[in-house]
Design a protein around this motif. Structure first.
Motif, PDB file in Angstrom:
ATOM      1  N   MET A  32       0.836  -1.205   0.000  1.00 56.24           N
ATOM      2  CA  MET A  32       0.000   0.000   0.000  1.00 56.24           C
ATOM      3  C   MET A  32       0.868   1.251   0.000  1.00 56.24           C
ATOM      4  O   MET A  32       0.567   2.225  -0.708  1.00 56.24           O
ATOM      5  CB  MET A  32      -0.955  -0.017   1.195  1.00 56.24           C
ATOM      6  N   ALA A  33       1.960   1.222   0.764  1.00 64.10           N
ATOM      7  CA  ALA A  33       2.880   2.363   0.757  1.00 64.10           C
ATOM      8  C   ALA A  33       3.490   2.559  -0.621  1.00 64.10           C
ATOM      9  O   ALA A  33       3.632   3.694  -1.105  1.00 64.10           O
ATOM     10  CB  ALA A  33       3.974   2.151   1.807  1.00 64.10           C
ATOM     11  N   PHE A  34       3.841   1.448  -1.268  1.00 62.22           N
ATOM     12  CA  PHE A  34       4.446   1.528  -2.603  1.00 62.22           C
ATOM     13  C   PHE A  34       3.460   2.101  -3.617  1.00 62.22           C
ATOM     14  O   PHE A  34       3.806   2.998  -4.401  1.00 62.22           O
ATOM     15  CB  PHE A  34       4.913   0.133  -3.036  1.00 62.22           C
ATOM     16  N   LEU A  35       2.237   1.598  -3.616  1.00 63.62           N
ATOM     17  CA  LEU A  35       1.248   2.086  -4.585  1.00 63.62           C
ATOM     18  C   LEU A  35       0.891   3.544  -4.328  1.00 63.62           C
ATOM     19  O   LEU A  35       0.717   4.332  -5.262  1.00 63.62           O
ATOM     20  CB  LEU A  35      -0.007   1.212  -4.540  1.00 63.62           C
ATOM     21  N   ASN A  36       0.800   3.918  -3.060  1.00 62.57           N
ATOM     22  CA  ASN A  36       0.523   5.315  -2.743  1.00 62.57           C
ATOM     23  C   ASN A  36       1.682   6.211  -3.154  1.00 62.57           C
ATOM     24  O   ASN A  36       1.483   7.345  -3.593  1.00 62.57           O
ATOM     25  CB  ASN A  36       0.213   5.472  -1.255  1.00 62.57           C
ATOM     26  N   ALA A  37       2.918   5.699  -3.008  1.00 59.40           N
ATOM     27  CA  ALA A  37       4.086   6.467  -3.445  1.00 59.40           C
ATOM     28  C   ALA A  37       4.081   6.625  -4.959  1.00 59.40           C
ATOM     29  O   ALA A  37       4.445   7.687  -5.484  1.00 59.40           O
ATOM     30  CB  ALA A  37       5.372   5.778  -2.977  1.00 59.40           C
ATOM     31  N   CYS A  38       3.667   5.566  -5.675  1.00 58.71           N
ATOM     32  CA  CYS A  38       3.545   5.670  -7.126  1.00 58.71           C
ATOM     33  C   CYS A  38       2.538   6.753  -7.500  1.00 58.71           C
ATOM     34  O   CYS A  38       2.712   7.498  -8.469  1.00 58.71           O
ATOM     35  CB  CYS A  38       3.084   4.338  -7.719  1.00 58.71           C
ATOM     36  N   SER A  39       1.492   6.838  -6.698  1.00 63.80           N
ATOM     37  CA  SER A  39       0.419   7.778  -6.984  1.00 63.80           C
ATOM     38  C   SER A  39       0.820   9.221  -6.709  1.00 63.80           C
ATOM     39  O   SER A  39       0.505  10.125  -7.476  1.00 63.80           O
ATOM     40  CB  SER A  39      -0.815   7.412  -6.145  1.00 63.80           C
ATOM     41  N   THR A  40       1.551   9.436  -5.613  1.00 63.92           N
ATOM     42  CA  THR A  40       1.889  10.805  -5.188  1.00 63.92           C
ATOM     43  C   THR A  40       3.260  11.253  -5.652  1.00 63.92           C
ATOM     44  O   THR A  40       3.565  12.449  -5.613  1.00 63.92           O
ATOM     45  CB  THR A  40       1.831  10.901  -3.663  1.00 63.92           C
ATOM     46  N   GLY A  41       4.110  10.277  -6.040  1.00 59.61           N
ATOM     47  CA  GLY A  41       5.475  10.625  -6.417  1.00 59.61           C
ATOM     48  C   GLY A  41       6.406  10.782  -5.245  1.00 59.61           C
ATOM     49  O   GLY A  41       7.577  11.136  -5.403  1.00 59.61           O
ATOM     50  N   GLU A  42       5.905  10.516  -4.031  1.00 59.85           N
ATOM     51  CA  GLU A  42       6.740  10.621  -2.837  1.00 59.85           C
ATOM     52  C   GLU A  42       7.481   9.311  -2.596  1.00 59.85           C
ATOM     53  O   GLU A  42       7.072   8.247  -3.049  1.00 59.85           O
ATOM     54  CB  GLU A  42       5.881  10.960  -1.619  1.00 59.85           C
TER      55      GLU A  42
END
Length: 431
Positions: A346-356
């Motif tokens: 979930m952290a990885f996918l959210n990072a993909c989404s936000t660029g963070e």
């Protein structure tokens, strides 16, 4: 994982039942000597749970194949001593039997190498028996060495990801053994996959497809210590052994990597002085097999102490404690395991989404990035499926959920929220 491969498997709620009939009469496994995409390996070997062998080209750039091996292809004892001389290592005695395994001792690496040299000089024999350095956590003890790289095919590794995260253990091993050393009949921890690469030397593998081991049990239900023993032909001791198929007999040469699927019982021999690297690993393709194994382990414990069921208020909790002691994991830790895998994706996918960027380890970050968001999405689906299975399990319901790191309903909702928030932005999920 490519988008096409994801589409082929993202609708799976339960991995389809595997078929092994082709291995009952065949004595061949696929030999991979050309470039192979991860998606093809995933579809052809991981999902169907079938073995294969990779050629030496997949290990030719590993430092250990040069640093640990002499020009003649033998273990380079001098270089190995320079690196590991005083290191304590686990050593098994292949000539001694303790239950259905070999007893181990810990000794300095230099002492084992001295034994090995003498063993060779004495015509591969010793009054000390045949000693085998095995299950040595070399990469954990020497993280800076970087003498090999995990092939991408084996990089979706939930098992070591979990243990790395809690910083307790790992399932990455080095084996070093003289000609004649061997490992008795077994299936791997938690019914995990394993991969094993010969740095030098040769091995012979005897592999049985899942289910065939049931024919090899004795009258007490125990599996054999040595499947080549003449006593298996005694119908009074092993009444169904004649019904088992012949094992796959595979010779593994120097530099080659064998993929051993989940639940394939096997016995292994070193045909020459051999060094190998072995990882046990789990992922979304075989976590169902692990969960079934855990249920079977708990059932066995419950049967063993069933006579005390009505005399102990905490009988079910005691079963979990005993299961943890015998198997290395219980239901609470399995839930914690699933939580860490889900949190990371979930952290990885959210990072993909936000660029963070995310704050997990470099090793994990590289693995998730290499496998890509489609694989992370598949992993989340598999975790969600297992959580749903846990919620339906009566023994899991009896746990004190206030003590669990994973709150199942909450985690399921988080997974759904992640799916919803990333669906439109990255087209990770098909409609």
């Amino acid at each position: 994982m490519e988008r096409e491969a994801y589409r082929n498997c993202c609708s799976l709620v339960k991995i389809p039942g595997q078929s092994y009939e082709q291995f009952w009469s065949s004595h061949f496994v696929d030999y991979i000597d050309k470039e192979l995409s991860y998606s093809k390996f995933f579809k052809k070997y991981l999902l169907p749970n079938h073995p294969c062998m990779f050629s030496r080209r997949f290990t030719e750039d590993w430092k250990c194949r040069k640093q640990w091996v002499s020009d003649g292809g033998k273990p380079d004892f001098q270089k190995l001593l320079q690196e590991f001389e005083e290191t304590p290592v686990p050593v098994a005695n292949c000539n001694a039997k303790e239950y259905n395994a070999n007893p181990k001792q810990v000794m300095p690496f230099k002492e084992f190498i001295q034994y090995w040299k003498e063993y060779i000089q004495n015509g591969h024999s010793s009054p000390k028996g045949c000693l085998y350095l095995k299950d040595w956590h070399m990469s954990r003890d020497f993280p800076e060495h970087n003498v090999y790289n995990t092939p991408v095919f084996f990089s979706s590794d939930w098992l070591n990801e979990y243990w790395d995260t809690i910083e307790v253990d790992d399932y990455r091993f080095v084996y070093m053994g003289p000609k004649g050393s061997w490992t008795p009949f077994h299936a791997d921890v938690f019914r995990s996959y394993s991969w094993s690469a010969n740095i030098c030397g040769r091995k012979k593998w005897l592999l049985y497809p899942p289910g065939q081991e049931e024919f090899l049990r004795d009258t007490h239900g125990n599996l054999p210590y040595d499947v080549t023993s003449a006593e298996l032909r005694d119908a009074d001791l092993f009444p169904h052994s004649e019904e088992a198929c012949q094992p796959l007999e595979i010779i593994q040469e120097a530099g080659e990597i064998i993929f051993v699927p989940s639940g394939w019982h096997h016995q292994v021999y070193n045909l020459e002085d051999t060094i190998s690297i072995n990882h046990n690993w789990l992922n979304g393709c075989n976590v169902d097999i692990m969960w079934q194994f855990l249920q079977n382990e708990l059932s066995s414990v419950q049967k063993e102490i069933d006579e005390w069921r009505n005399t102990m208020d905490s009988w079910h909790q005691h079963c979990q404690v005993i299961m943890k002691a015998c198997s290395g994991i219980n239901y609470a830790e399995f839930a914690a395991f699933l939580k860490i895998i889900a949190d990371n994706r979930m952290a990885f996918l959210n990072a993909c989404s936000t660029g963070e960027s995310s704050d997990y380890s470099r090793r994990l970050s590289e693995s998730l990035t290499t496998l890509g968001p489609y694989h992370a999405a598949f992993d989340l689906q598999r975790v969600a499926h297992l959580i749903e299975r846990l919620l339906c399990n009566e023994d899991f319901k009896r746990l004190d959920h206030s003590t669990l790191t994973l709150q199942p309903e909450s985690m399921l909702q988080q997974i759904r929220d992640t799916i919803q928030s990333t669906r439109g932005q990255h087209l990770l999920y098909q409609e």
